[in-house]
Design an enzyme around this catalytic site. Structure first.
Site, PDB file in Angstrom:
ATOM      1  N   CYS A   2       0.943  -1.331   2.010  1.00  0.00           N
ATOM      2  CA  CYS A   2       1.951  -0.513   2.658  1.00  0.00           C
ATOM      3  C   CYS A   2       2.136   0.797   1.909  1.00  0.00           C
ATOM      4  CB  CYS A   2       3.287  -1.262   2.690  1.00  0.00           C
ATOM      5  SG  CYS A   2       3.160  -2.940   3.377  1.00  0.00           S
ATOM      6  N   ARG A  54       4.353  -0.167   7.023  1.00  0.00           N
ATOM      7  CA  ARG A  54       3.752  -1.481   6.813  1.00  0.00           C
ATOM      8  C   ARG A  54       2.356  -1.624   7.402  1.00  0.00           C
ATOM      9  NH1 ARG A  54       4.981  -7.453   9.236  1.00  0.00           N
ATOM     10  NH2 ARG A  54       4.063  -8.625   7.514  1.00  0.00           N
ATOM     11  N   GLU A  83       0.287  -7.286  -2.782  1.00  0.00           N
ATOM     12  CA  GLU A  83      -0.041  -8.654  -2.376  1.00  0.00           C
ATOM     13  C   GLU A  83       0.132  -9.569  -3.580  1.00  0.00           C
ATOM     14  OE1 GLU A  83      -0.471 -10.279   0.977  1.00  0.00           O
ATOM     15  OE2 GLU A  83      -1.653  -8.435   1.023  1.00  0.00           O
TER      16      GLU A  83
END
EC number: 6.3.5.4
Length: 617
Positions: A2, A54, A83
């Site tokens: 993002c 996003r 992540e």
């Protein structure tokens, strides 16, 4: 993956100027739409304004941001880029502690971990990340960046307001922040570029949260601190035990990074590193009844013009073919032409907000846009050479004796193209030497360690904190400019910490380059690939590309009104253009030789014009 942006203001209440704050945050977020094309949002709190764009990878419906969790009167808000590869482990621990979850996203797990552990939450994370959390109860903002800087996080201070973003371009949307470059920024560009000093944003007043650092912002100001650093430790395991431990860590790292709710692929160059990642990924997916998709990159007619050198001893295609047959992947061969390579130089500058690795960047950007047509997540073999000692300068006696960055020991090529007036106004040699010495002083060593082993450790640390971060910076911007997420399993902090302390005699066992990695992967990939001589990311050898660069650089010089002309020595640059290029003598790394100097200067010219950069001496 993002894009995040925002600002934190403790001089007054941001919530009292809600509409104004929302407009500013929205503008900042809009500049990052390429990083997150699936959704966007803003949040205005008492002392913060957050924006988020996003790229949906996990929990496509439930992971929207900014994400807010309310516990009584306590409000916690996060914007997060990254992540977590151990989401399930952290989530299970939090479930045991009584927490409940309403989504399957790692965003909710990250924010809940902060609620439970505070700033120590980051000690629990295995992943790549840059995030900002507003804690309404403690009235503080917490910023954090992953251990090796895979995900970017820039900031600036304007009138006691902390402004942050994933990319520099978003900072310029905040009132009063301007693209100014002073003498130290010019030292970065001409003395260190395309690398950057840790924490330096090149522009005046723009900095970057360093890898492994966090920051708290409250009424007392901003406090930056390291939450994780490499450690020098005794290594007492045998070679065989080290091989087995390396194999275990690497397989676990790659397996964890295959979790995704969208299509996933690997970048397969036919080199050892990408072949290892692809082979393990193919095995994991095969057990799930899936076939791995792989991609390789090259240039039109490159076989026709290829010239072997000590830096690039062989072409990739034959080894890609071997690996494709071995692992049974669905493979796509991508190629780029000279005109596209040139055109994308300018896209690359806009992606990075700075001049970069020239066609090494532009080609990656071009290829990533092709990969994005079918995939959203890819795994790459980056970082293996830095931690396993794969680059030639790890074995270069001159690098062992020279107190300079081993990938850029000689500044003469750089200084020769600079104007004499500019050289007299900026402390180029002193600045470069200072940045080098600062890094050497920070190198984690063992007590009493000296001689060659200490120097190997210094070169290793230089590579991890400089060269590796340069390549990770390149990979983030070129992939995220296309809305493509890249994962780098070799940058798993457990693996890097372990291998950092393995002695050189293990990394170069039996005089085999990267023997520790190769021996740990025996039987996984064919020996002809496993023991192939290192050949870096491909570059074009087509003379048409170099001729195109020469023509365009001459145009810039001949037009006579370029801001570049005040920075370069025209006579020296014209002479450089007239000479035949030596691809075997790079001025940065292994790939940036004379043609890349032409491209670098073209990028500097475009960058100054496009961003309206003010040079301040």
């Amino acid at each position: 993956m993002c894009g995040i942006a925002g600002f934190c203001d403790f001089t007054s209440k941001v919530s009292n100027r809600y509409e104004q704050a929302k407009i500013i945050a929205g503008k900042m977020g809009n500049t990052l739409a390429h990083r997150g094309p699936n959704d966007s949002g803003t949040y205005i709190g008492e002392h913060v304004a957050f924006a988020h764009t996003r790229l949906a990878v996990i929990d496509l419906i439930g992971g929207a941001q900014p994400m807010v969790i309310t516990q009584g009167e306590r409000i916690y808000t996060v914007v997060y880029n990254g992540e977590l590869y151990n989401t399930s482990d952290i989530k299970q621990d939090l479930l045991v502690k009584g927490y409940h979850f309403t989504t399957q996203s790692d965003t909710e797990v990250l924010l809940t971990a902060y609620i439970e552990y505070g700033e120590k939450c980051v000690d629990h994370f295995n992943g790549i990340f840059a995030f900002a959390i507003w804690d309404s109860y403690l009235r503080k903002c917490f910023l954090c960046r992953d251990r090796f800087g895979v995900k970017p996080l820039f900031y600036s201070v304007k009138d006691n307001v902390i402004v942050f973003a994933s990319e520099i371009k978003a900072l310029f949307q905040y009132p009063g922040i301007r693209p100014i470059v002073n003498q130290y920024g010019l030292c970065e560009l001409f003395g260190l570029g395309p690398a950057r000093s840790p924490g330096c944003g090149v522009y005046e007043g723009i900095n970057e949260v360093m890898p492994g650092f966090a920051a708290t912002i409250d009424y007392s100001g901003m406090r930056l601190y390291p939450y994780w650093t490499l450690k020098g430790e005794d290594h007492e395991e045998s070679y065989e035990e080290s091989v087995e431990k390396t194999r275990e860590l690497l397989i676990d790292s790659i397996s964890r990074q295959l979790v995704s709710d969208v299509p996933i692929c690997t970048l397969l160059s036919g080199g050892v590193d990408s072949s290892v990642v692809s082979a393990i990924a193919a095995n994991v997916l095969r057990e799930q009844g899936k076939t791995l998709d792989t991609y390789s990159f090259d240039y039109y007619d490159n076989s026709k013009y290829f010239k072997a050198s000590k830096f690039q001893p062989s072409e990739d295609r034959p080894y890609v073919d071997i690996m494709q047959k071995t692992i049974g992947s669905n493979h796509t061969y991508l190629e780029c032409g000279s005109q596209e390579l040139y055109d994308y130089l300018f896209h690359a500058v806009r992606a990075k907000d700075l001049p970069g690795m020239a066609d090494v960047d532009s080609s990656m950007l071009y290829f990533c846009r092709k990969v994005k047509d079918k995939h959203t997540v890819c795994l790459s073999g980056e970082c293996a050479d830095e931690i396993f000692g794969g680059y030639p300068w790890f074995r270069d006696e001159d690098a062992m004796k020279t107190n300079a960055f081993p990938w850029s020991k000689d500044l003469s090529v750089r200084k020769n193209i600079m104007s004499k007036d500019l050289l007299s106004k900026i402390p180029l040699d002193e600045y470069v030497k200072s940045q080098y010495e600062k890094t050497i002083a920070r190198t984690p060593c063992l007590l009493g360690e000296d001689g060659n082993e200490k120097r190997r450790r210094e070169i290793s640390y230089l590579n991890i904190t400089w060269f590796m971060t340069t390549l990770l910076d390149r990979k983030d911007r070129t992939t995220m400019a296309s809305g493509l997420e890249v994962r780098v399993p070799f940058a798993d902090h457990r693996l890097v910490q372990y291998v950092y302390n393995v002695p050189w005699k293990y990394k170069y066992h039996n005089d085999v380059v990267k023997s520790l990695l190769r021996d740990s992967m025996k039987g996984l990939i064919p020996d002809e690939v496993l023991y192939r001589k290192k050949s870096p990311y491909p570059k074009t050898y087509d003379p048409a590309y170099e001729n195109l660069l020469k023509v365009e650089l001459n145009k810039i010089i001949d037009e006579g009104n370029s801001p570049l002309l005040e920075l370069i020595d025209l006579k020296s640059v014209r002479q450089l253009i007239s000479l035949s290029s030596d691809y075997g003598k790079p001025w940065f790394g292994q790939l940036m030789a004379t043609p890349q100097m032409y491209a670098y200067l073209i990028e500097i010219d475009y960058w100054i014009k496009h961003y309206g950069v003010q040079i301040k001496l």
